[in-house]
Design an enzyme around this catalytic site. Structure first.
Site, PDB file in Angstrom:
ATOM      1  N   LYS A  90      -4.272  -5.628   2.714  1.00 51.71           N
ATOM      2  CA  LYS A  90      -5.708  -5.395   2.968  1.00 51.71           C
ATOM      3  C   LYS A  90      -6.330  -6.495   3.844  1.00 51.71           C
ATOM      4  CE  LYS A  90      -6.059  -2.689  -1.278  1.00 51.71           C
ATOM      5  NZ  LYS A  90      -6.469  -1.312  -0.984  1.00 51.71           N
ATOM      6  N   TYR A  92      -2.159  -0.329 -10.329  1.00 54.16           N
ATOM      7  CA  TYR A  92      -1.529   0.409  -9.228  1.00 54.16           C
ATOM      8  C   TYR A  92      -0.934  -0.614  -8.270  1.00 54.16           C
ATOM      9  CZ  TYR A  92      -1.066   3.383  -5.056  1.00 54.16           C
ATOM     10  OH  TYR A  92      -0.582   4.049  -3.962  1.00 54.16           O
ATOM     11  N   ASP A 116       0.077  -9.298  -8.113  1.00 55.59           N
ATOM     12  CA  ASP A 116      -0.222  -8.360  -7.032  1.00 55.59           C
ATOM     13  C   ASP A 116      -1.669  -8.623  -6.588  1.00 55.59           C
ATOM     14  OD1 ASP A 116      -0.008  -4.745  -6.530  1.00 55.59           O
ATOM     15  OD2 ASP A 116      -0.844  -6.371  -5.326  1.00 55.59           O
TER      16      ASP A 116
HETATM   17  P1  KE4 Z   1      -1.036  -0.015   0.345  1.00 52.47           P
HETATM   18  O1  KE4 Z   1       0.391   0.446   0.379  1.00 52.47           O
HETATM   19  O2  KE4 Z   1      -2.000   1.131   0.104  1.00 52.47           O
HETATM   20  O3  KE4 Z   1      -1.430  -0.874   1.557  1.00 52.47           O
HETATM   21  O4  KE4 Z   1      -1.217  -1.018  -0.894  1.00 52.47           O
HETATM   22  C1  KE4 Z   1      -0.828  -0.567  -2.168  1.00 52.47           C
HETATM   23  C2  KE4 Z   1      -1.522  -1.398  -3.221  1.00 52.47           C
HETATM   24  C3  KE4 Z   1      -0.821  -2.384  -3.866  1.00 52.47           C
HETATM   25  N1  KE4 Z   1      -1.395  -3.158  -4.812  1.00 52.47           N
HETATM   26  C4  KE4 Z   1      -2.704  -2.995  -5.138  1.00 52.47           C
HETATM   27  C5  KE4 Z   1      -3.312  -3.866  -6.184  1.00 52.47           C
HETATM   28  C6  KE4 Z   1      -3.478  -1.997  -4.498  1.00 52.47           C
HETATM   29  O5  KE4 Z   1      -4.775  -1.831  -4.844  1.00 52.47           O
HETATM   30  C7  KE4 Z   1      -2.889  -1.187  -3.514  1.00 52.47           C
HETATM   31  C8  KE4 Z   1      -3.652  -0.087  -2.805  1.00 52.47           C
HETATM   32  N2  KE4 Z   1      -4.994   0.131  -3.223  1.00 52.47           N
HETATM   33  C9  KE4 Z   1      -5.500   1.476  -3.108  1.00 52.47           C
HETATM   34  C10 KE4 Z   1      -6.955   1.527  -3.576  1.00 52.47           C
HETATM   35  N3  KE4 Z   1      -7.213   0.882  -4.789  1.00 52.47           N
HETATM   36  C11 KE4 Z   1      -5.370   1.998  -1.706  1.00 52.47           C
HETATM   37  C12 KE4 Z   1      -6.203   3.209  -1.387  1.00 52.47           C
HETATM   38  C13 KE4 Z   1      -5.389   4.438  -1.197  1.00 52.47           C
HETATM   39  O6  KE4 Z   1      -4.340   4.575  -1.855  1.00 52.47           O
HETATM   40  O7  KE4 Z   1      -5.833   5.278  -0.375  1.00 52.47           O
END
Ligand code: KE4
Length: 425
Positions: A267, A144, A239
């Site tokens: 994060k 993801y 990523d």
């Molecule tokens: P954000 O746009 O949510 O800040 O980051 C996206 C993203 C990008 N790359 C990786 C490897 C990620 O894990 C994420 C976001 N992670 C999820 C949980 N695994 C966010 C939680 C959610 O979507 O509520």
């Protein structure tokens, strides 16, 4: 567990917010419960609207590596806020955070700050496509990379949790340049290059996958992706939104000794505030506007309050260097969980690296999306609900990672293992 207030708040939220949540995986849909609403948090502990307290292993999906409401981070945030909260004009703070990221990653000369991991990935892919003059991007099934249209193809995290790995609303045209391969399957990637060699701008990969649950790269997987990209003049994007400053101060690329061309971060570098970043060699990063012509922008990019939280967090991580201790505490916890489940005859696998892990209710190795998807999600839901009753907050999905923070103590781990021992399967 009292739940009155949580239920009221959820009902109220559902009237004005789709699903009552601002991010789908928070809705507890896959764990058959109504979500709790948090009133406050401190250290490793969460307190919900009904006053129930929980040991937190989700840590806001990774950012809170120093625990919640860290006093030093809050002090710096308060200082920054008192000087104004947003200018839309450069500040020295942004340069300081960028310098800290550059110092932490050998592969990074320059950094562009944005406001989320999704934005970081969007920027990295546009940069790679612009730099390579090619359109196709290889991603791995179950990884993801945020909710940008062309990444919502066979994605993990909330999409896998809700059993819809691709999303309506993404035109076929947008997804046609996204090529897929199973995680850990280099042969599949080689076949894509054989077919599309001079059209592939980049490979984007979670160097340790955290969005189908924690899945580790097989030996040489990342090294082979590196050589494939070098050979085909494609860019390798790591990523590291989860793994950056989580697995080591220099992220997974430092642990595995592989240098990507671009890295996305998020994060932890925001210390609980909205931040993302993309970094890489100056020769690539300088193609970003206004130095170059590849456009990217953001009203709150480099926001001084968020950046102050990030600087304070990275400064503490650099000083404390907690990684070895976090890793051994996590290993100890995972060993204890396994012991309790073996005693109950419950088939399971735990994938763990550093302070991130996932307990899969699965009787085989979990090395990619297909093997992860074989996990018993009903059993996970039952486990989640009973652990919540015992005051342990886990990610509300079998396909997410658990994390420890520097605020977790031996006592927290003992309490957690007692809760595992109580679970009825
Ligand atoms: P954000 O746009 O949510 O800040 O980051 C996206 C993203 C990008 N790359 C990786 C490897 C990620 O894990 C994420 C976001 N992670 C999820 C949980 N695994 C966010 C939680 C959610 O979507 O509520």
């Amino acid at each position: 567990m009292k739940n009155q207030k949580n239920k009221q708040l959820f009902k109220k939220a559902q009237k004005v917010i789709p699903g009552g949540v601002n991010s789908p995986v928070r809705a507890f849909k896959s764990v058959g419960a109504a979500p709790i609403f948090i009133d406050n948090a401190k250290g490793a502990m969460l307190t919900d609207a009904d006053g129930n307290r929980y040991i937190d292993y989700c840590l806001s999906w990774g950012p809170m590596i120093l625990g919640h409401a860290n006093k030093d981070v809050l002090a710096d945030v308060k200082k920054a806020m008192a000087r104004g909260t947003s200018y839309g004009i450069p500040t020295e703070l942004e340069t300081q955070l960028a310098e800290m990221v550059v110092a932490a990653f050998d592969s990074i000369d320059k950094v562009r700050l944005v406001s989320s991991g999704t934005e970081a990935v969007m920027t990295a892919i546009r940069l790679a496509r612009g730099a390579a003059g090619r359109d196709k991007v290889v991603k791995f099934v179950g990884c993801y990379h945020g909710h940008v249209d062309h990444m919502l193809v066979s994605a993990g995290s909330g999409l896998m949790t809700l059993g819809a790995p691709s999303s309506p609303g993404v035109p076929k045209d947008f997804a046609k340049n996204t090529l897929l391969a199973p995680y850990n399957d280099v042969d599949a990637v080689e076949k894509l290059f054989a077919k599309y060699a001079d059209q592939i701008a980049a490979i984007i990969v979670e160097p340790v996958a955290g969005n189908m649950g924690t899945v580790l790269p097989k030996p040489a997987f990342l090294k082979k992706l590196r050589s494939l990209c070098t050979k085909n003049k494609s860019l390798l994007i790591f990523d590291e939104v989860i793994s950056g400053f989580r697995l080591a101060y220099g992220g997974a690329q430092t642990v595995f000794g592989i240098k990507p061309d671009l890295t996305t971060l998020g994060k932890i570098i925001g210390g609980g505030f909205p931040i993302g970043a993309v970094g890489g060699k100056a020769s690539i990063m300088n193609k970003l506007s206004p130095e170059g012509t590849i456009y990217q922008a953001g009203t709150l990019s480099g926001n001084p309050v968020c950046v102050a939280a990030g600087i304070a967090t990275l400064r503490l991580l650099k000083t404390l260097n907690p990684y070895k201790k976090l890793g051994s505490m996590t290993e100890c916890l995972c060993g204890g969980i396994s012991e309790k489940l073996n005693a109950k005859g419950v088939p399971h696998r735990i994938n763990q690296i550093g302070s991130m892990f996932t307990l899969f209710f699965n009787d085989g190795e979990v090395t990619d999306y297909d093997t992860a998807a074989k996990s018993d999600t009903k059993r996970y839901a039952n486990y989640f609900r009973q652990m919540l009753e015992s005051g342990i907050y886990l990610p509300p999905s079998q396909f997410e990672a658990n994390f420890l923070s520097t605020a977790h103590t031996q006592k927290h781990l003992e309490q957690t293992l007692k809760a595992v021992a109580k679970v009825k399967f």
